[in-house]
Each structure stands twice: as structure tokens, then as C-alpha cells.
Design a protein around this motif. Structure first.
Motif, PDB file in Angstrom:
ATOM      1  N   VAL A 123      45.528  46.681  32.733  1.00 39.57           N
ATOM      2  CA  VAL A 123      45.910  45.923  31.535  1.00 39.57           C
ATOM      3  C   VAL A 123      45.429  44.482  31.636  1.00 39.57           C
ATOM      4  CG1 VAL A 123      47.853  45.046  30.183  1.00 39.57           C
ATOM      5  CG2 VAL A 123      47.894  47.398  31.041  1.00 39.57           C
ATOM      6  N   LEU A 124      45.584  43.876  32.804  1.00 34.10           N
ATOM      7  CA  LEU A 124      45.123  42.502  32.997  1.00 34.10           C
ATOM      8  C   LEU A 124      43.619  42.402  32.770  1.00 34.10           C
ATOM      9  CD1 LEU A 124      45.444  39.554  33.937  1.00 34.10           C
ATOM     10  CD2 LEU A 124      45.165  40.387  36.296  1.00 34.10           C
ATOM     11  N   LEU A 125      42.858  43.330  33.340  1.00 38.68           N
ATOM     12  CA  LEU A 125      41.406  43.304  33.182  1.00 38.68           C
ATOM     13  C   LEU A 125      41.000  43.591  31.739  1.00 38.68           C
ATOM     14  CD1 LEU A 125      40.363  45.092  36.478  1.00 38.68           C
ATOM     15  CD2 LEU A 125      39.991  42.689  35.896  1.00 38.68           C
ATOM     16  N   MET A 126      41.775  44.406  31.051  1.00 38.97           N
ATOM     17  CA  MET A 126      41.499  44.655  29.637  1.00 38.97           C
ATOM     18  C   MET A 126      41.649  43.372  28.824  1.00 38.97           C
ATOM     19  SD  MET A 126      43.463  47.201  26.960  1.00 38.97           S
ATOM     20  CE  MET A 126      44.927  46.131  26.931  1.00 38.97           C
ATOM     21  N   ILE A 127      42.717  42.629  29.089  1.00 46.40           N
ATOM     22  CA  ILE A 127      42.956  41.377  28.363  1.00 46.40           C
ATOM     23  C   ILE A 127      41.869  40.350  28.687  1.00 46.40           C
ATOM     24  CG2 ILE A 127      44.542  39.428  28.116  1.00 46.40           C
ATOM     25  CD1 ILE A 127      46.829  41.417  28.654  1.00 46.40           C
ATOM     26  N   LEU A 128      41.528  40.224  29.969  1.00 47.45           N
ATOM     27  CA  LEU A 128      40.484  39.283  30.364  1.00 47.45           C
ATOM     28  C   LEU A 128      39.140  39.678  29.751  1.00 47.45           C
ATOM     29  CD1 LEU A 128      41.378  38.758  34.141  1.00 47.45           C
ATOM     30  CD2 LEU A 128      41.754  37.163  32.250  1.00 47.45           C
ATOM     31  N   GLY A 129      38.847  40.978  29.776  1.00 52.16           N
ATOM     32  CA  GLY A 129      37.582  41.447  29.193  1.00 52.16           C
ATOM     33  C   GLY A 129      37.528  41.216  27.700  1.00 52.16           C
ATOM     34  N   ALA A 130      38.634  41.454  27.012  1.00 54.75           N
ATOM     35  CA  ALA A 130      38.673  41.238  25.567  1.00 54.75           C
ATOM     36  C   ALA A 130      38.486  39.776  25.224  1.00 54.75           C
ATOM     37  CB  ALA A 130      39.999  41.744  25.001  1.00 54.75           C
ATOM     38  N   ALA A 131      38.872  38.885  26.144  1.00 54.97           N
ATOM     39  CA  ALA A 131      38.702  37.446  25.944  1.00 54.97           C
ATOM     40  C   ALA A 131      37.387  36.934  26.518  1.00 54.97           C
ATOM     41  CB  ALA A 131      39.871  36.695  26.575  1.00 54.97           C
ATOM     42  N   MET A 132      36.538  37.828  27.002  1.00 52.96           N
ATOM     43  CA  MET A 132      35.246  37.489  27.596  1.00 52.96           C
ATOM     44  C   MET A 132      35.386  36.583  28.813  1.00 52.96           C
ATOM     45  SD  MET A 132      32.682  39.134  26.476  1.00 52.96           S
ATOM     46  CE  MET A 132      31.446  38.199  27.341  1.00 52.96           C
ATOM     47  N   ILE A 133      36.446  36.788  29.588  1.00 53.96           N
ATOM     48  CA  ILE A 133      36.642  36.027  30.821  1.00 53.96           C
ATOM     49  C   ILE A 133      36.186  36.894  31.990  1.00 53.96           C
ATOM     50  CG2 ILE A 133      38.321  34.909  32.339  1.00 53.96           C
ATOM     51  CD1 ILE A 133      40.061  34.438  29.857  1.00 53.96           C
ATOM     52  N   PRO A 134      35.110  36.523  32.667  1.00 56.32           N
ATOM     53  CA  PRO A 134      34.606  37.350  33.778  1.00 56.32           C
ATOM     54  C   PRO A 134      35.486  37.215  35.006  1.00 56.32           C
ATOM     55  CG  PRO A 134      33.325  35.329  33.619  1.00 56.32           C
ATOM     56  CD  PRO A 134      34.282  35.319  32.448  1.00 56.32           C
ATOM     57  N   VAL A 135      35.413  38.206  35.882  1.00 58.26           N
ATOM     58  CA  VAL A 135      36.195  38.184  37.114  1.00 58.26           C
ATOM     59  C   VAL A 135      35.251  38.282  38.305  1.00 58.26           C
ATOM     60  CG1 VAL A 135      38.201  39.209  35.992  1.00 58.26           C
ATOM     61  CG2 VAL A 135      36.552  40.697  37.140  1.00 58.26           C
ATOM     62  N   THR A 136      35.724  37.833  39.440  1.00 58.30           N
ATOM     63  CA  THR A 136      34.939  37.881  40.666  1.00 58.30           C
ATOM     64  C   THR A 136      35.104  39.252  41.328  1.00 58.30           C
ATOM     65  OG1 THR A 136      36.737  37.088  42.061  1.00 58.30           O
ATOM     66  CG2 THR A 136      35.367  35.418  40.960  1.00 58.30           C
ATOM     67  N   PRO A 137      34.280  39.558  42.334  1.00 53.19           N
ATOM     68  CA  PRO A 137      34.424  40.841  43.044  1.00 53.19           C
ATOM     69  C   PRO A 137      35.795  41.049  43.670  1.00 53.19           C
ATOM     70  CG  PRO A 137      32.271  39.897  43.499  1.00 53.19           C
ATOM     71  CD  PRO A 137      33.037  38.858  42.740  1.00 53.19           C
ATOM     72  N   ALA A 138      36.603  39.989  43.780  1.00 55.84           N
ATOM     73  CA  ALA A 138      37.953  40.153  44.342  1.00 55.84           C
ATOM     74  C   ALA A 138      38.809  41.067  43.481  1.00 55.84           C
ATOM     75  CB  ALA A 138      38.626  38.784  44.484  1.00 55.84           C
ATOM     76  N   LEU A 139      38.478  41.191  42.200  1.00 55.28           N
ATOM     77  CA  LEU A 139      39.220  42.069  41.293  1.00 55.28           C
ATOM     78  C   LEU A 139      38.462  43.363  41.006  1.00 55.28           C
ATOM     79  CD1 LEU A 139      40.791  39.573  38.707  1.00 55.28           C
ATOM     80  CD2 LEU A 139      41.966  40.909  40.459  1.00 55.28           C
ATOM     81  N   ASP A 140      37.559  43.710  41.891  1.00 59.52           N
ATOM     82  CA  ASP A 140      36.782  44.941  41.718  1.00 59.52           C
ATOM     83  C   ASP A 140      37.712  46.154  41.736  1.00 59.52           C
ATOM     84  OD1 ASP A 140      34.758  46.754  41.519  1.00 59.52           O
ATOM     85  OD2 ASP A 140      34.000  46.471  43.551  1.00 59.52           O
TER      86      ASP A 140
END
Length: 375
Positions: A123-140
């Protein structure tokens, strides 16, 4: 879009170029389907399929330059950014939601992190992705170190947003001579990347680390601003059967075998740089030279154009599922082809439904509410 005395021709240019974007999107889906057979590179038929992203960047620069170059300073930075958000962001949200909804169907021994990923993280990654906020490999959550783990191709939208902002915030003010200098320098960086990268290709940009971010910026800077330069110079070429001919050239450019062997990877890199710097601009100039506003080819191009962006930004969650199935089942050729065709058909269906039922009405509503002039 500002209407011009030759408005019919302007519409034709957009139809053909958007149609080519649709052809490139289909090639991307096919490329990703074949890429699932990563243990057997001989099964990859679209050997340079990732270059479709560079083609998208070039088309985007061309369209942005055509649509906005003569509208400043009457158009504010805020208005420009709002228009781009309305155009791109609704489907980004869909891609992220689809990625979250299908995530747990992607479990396989090779994607061992999937089954152990807690729902709150999805869910967190969905929200970040919908907001176009990239994540580092730490959240792979898969093992591919993607900046958008639920919908990998969104990485290219991240760099397109940056290129759009750089254009609007100041680079639009460059004279043609200064823009030429920028484009030539960017081409030099692109060639250097292509012939020195250990991959022997221009592939990359989907991870948030120093090396991959450098690849992403290098890949977007030349084609995007070369597209704007093509618009400013009015470069157009005329050819019969434009859409079919340009589609053929694009398919060939992306499908030729890789060049050079393991000791000469720079040869393949040089070919890909020449595609982006020479072949793609020629294809765009040919597409821009089409004057027809109706006919079978134009109607086909319009269909491909409408489908292009929704297909590109929503297909990858299905590719994850297909790749997991291939890696788990090691299917025969017939089974793999059948499932691949079904995956492609389902991708097209989802994209079409998302366009008709969500994207178009949402963009119309947002335009009416948020833009000073939504026509």
C-alpha cells in the motif's frame, strides 16, 4: 492547442506521430514478454526494445515544443505544470493501483520477496508510485531494484517530468543556436554512455542510485530537446504511405540483432546511439511530413495513438505475472506463445478500458476545474 491557419495539417502531424508512439508501446510490451525468457537471450526478437523509451522522449519533446513554444509568456509555469500533470498523472495512478492489485499473483521462486512482503508495504509503495515518488533499492520487493517496484516503466515518466520542468523553468528561453549547442553536447554524452557502458547498450535508468540516475538523465536530455529543436526548425520529410513506412523503420530499428560480441560491446552501443541520434529523428521528420487528415492509415494511427500511453503505463504488472509463470513453469514454445498473446490482449483491453472509462473523463473534469483555458 493553439489553432493555426493550417490546423488540419497540424492535426495530421499529431495523429501520425501519436500513432508511432502506439507502435512503439506495442513493441515495448512484446519486448517485455520475450524478456521473461532471460535465461535464453536467443528468444528475444525485439533486441533493442528499450530504445522505445528514447523514441518516446523524442516525440514528447517534439509535441511539447509544438504545443507550447509560442505560448510563453502568456502561459505561466504553474499552468504548464498543471497541464502536464493532468495529461500524465491520472494514468500513473492507474498503473500503480493495478500493480498493487496484481502484486501477490507475481510470486515465484525467482521473485522470493513477493510472498514475504507485508500488505502495508504494498500500500505504501502504491501511494508513493501514484505520487511519482521513486524509492531506493532499500524498498525493493521483487529483486529488480526498481524505483517504482509496482510498475517498473514509470521510471521513464519520472525523467520526462524532469525534462518538462527544465524546459518550462528556463531552457525554453534558449535561442535556436544555444539549443543546438545543448543538443550536440547531450548527443556527445549519449554516445559516450553507449560505447562505455558494461551493458553494451543504452538500457538503464530504472534504479535510484548514482549510476542509473546518470543513465536516465543522459537518455532523456538528447532526445527530448532534440525533439524541441526539430519543432523549431520545422524539419519535415514527405514520403508515401507515411504511417506504414515509419512503423516499418521503427520495428526494424528495434528488432535488428545485437551487434558485436562480448569483447566488442561498444559496437552495439554505437548502433543504439546512432538510432537515437539519427534514425529516430528521421522517423519523426517523416511522420511530421504527413498532410493527410483522413483515410485508413490515419484512422489506424489514431487508434494506436489513443492506446499508446495507457498501454505503456499499465501493461507491466501483467508482465511480472507472465515472467513469474515462465520462470516457474519453463513452458514449451507453443504454451509460451499462447500465454504471451493472451497477456498482450489483456494488456490492450485494460489500457483501452482505462482510457475510455477513466482517463478521458477524469482529464476533462480536471481541465474544466483547474485550467484557465481548457480548450
Amino acid at each position: 492547442m493553439k489553432h493555426t491557419p493550417d490546423d488540419s495539417a497540424a492535426k495530421a502531424h499529431y495523429v501520425v506521430l501519436d500513432g508511432l508512439r502506439g507502435v512503439a508501446s506495442l513493441l515495448v510490451v512484446v519486448f517485455h514478454l520475450f524478456e521473461s525468457y532471460q535465461n535464453n537471450p536467443a528468444k528475444q526478437w525485439i533486441n533493442h526494445g528499450y530504445l522505445a523509451v528514447d523514441f518516446f522522449f523524442l516525440l514528447s519533446g517534439y509535441v511539447i515544443g509544438y504545443a507550447y513554444d509560442d505560448r510563453w509568456p502568456a502561459l505561466s509555469l504553474r499552468e504548464f505544470c498543471m497541464r502536464r500533470l493532468i495529461r500524465l498523472q491520472p494514468m500513473v495512478i492507474v498503473g500503480s493501483v493495478v500493480g498493487a492489485a496484481l502484486f501477490y499473483f507475481q510470486a515465484s521462486p525467482e521473485f522470493s520477496l513477493v510472498a514475504s512482503t507485508p500488505p502495508w508495504q504494498v500500500v505504501l509503495l502504491m501511494i508513493l508510485g501514484a505520487a511519482m515518488i521513486p524509492v531506493t533499492p532499500a524498498l525493493d520487493i521483487r529483486g529488480w531494484s526498481e524505483s517504482y517496484p509496482l510498475n517498473g516503466p514509470a521510471w521513464s515518466l519520472f525523467f520526462e517530468y524532469i525534462a518538462n520542468f527544465l524546459y518550462a523553468a528556463g531552457l525554453r528561453k534558449l535561442s535556436n543556436k544555444a539549443l543546438w549547442v545543448l543538443v550536440v553536447v547531450a548527443a556527445g554524452f549519449l554516445i559516450h554512455l553507449a560505447v562505455t557502458t558494461p551493458r553494451g547498450s543504452l538500457a538503464g535508468g530504472w534504479t535510484i542510485d548514482a549510476q542509473e540516475v546518470n543513465i536516465g538523465f543522459t537518455r532523456v536530455m538528447f532526445p527530448f530537446f532534440a525533439g524541441i529543436l526539430l519543432t523549431r526548425t520545422g524539419a519535415r520529410l514527405k514520403i508515401n504511405h507515411t504511417f506504414a513506412a515509419c512503423s516499418f523503420l521503427l520495428v526494424v530499428a528495434l528488432s535488428l540483432p545485437r551487434f558485436g560480441d562480448a569483447s566488442q560491446l561498444w559496437i552495439n552501443g554505437l548502433y543504439e546511439a546512432l538510432c537515437v541520434i539519427c534514425v529516430f529523428p528521421i522517423i519523426v521528420c517523416l511522420g511530421a511530413g504527413e498532410q493527410k487528415v483522413d483515410g485508413v492509415s490515419i484512422r489506424i494511427a489514431r487508434f494506436f495513438g489513443d492506446l499508446s500511453y495507457p498501454l505503456y503505463i499499465t501493461h507491466y504488472p501483467l508482465i511480472y505475472i507472465y515472467a513469474a509463470w515462465v520462470l516457474r513453469q519453463h513452458p514449451s514454445l507453443s504454451s509460451g506463445v499462447l500465454m504471451g498473446i493472451l497477456t498482450l490482449a489483456l494488456s490492450v483491453l485494460i489500457a483501452n478500458l482505462a482510457l475510455k472509462l477513466y482517463d478521458l473523463p477524469v482529464r476533462r473534469r480536471l481541465s474544466r476545474r483547474l485550467l484557465t483555458n481548457h480548450k
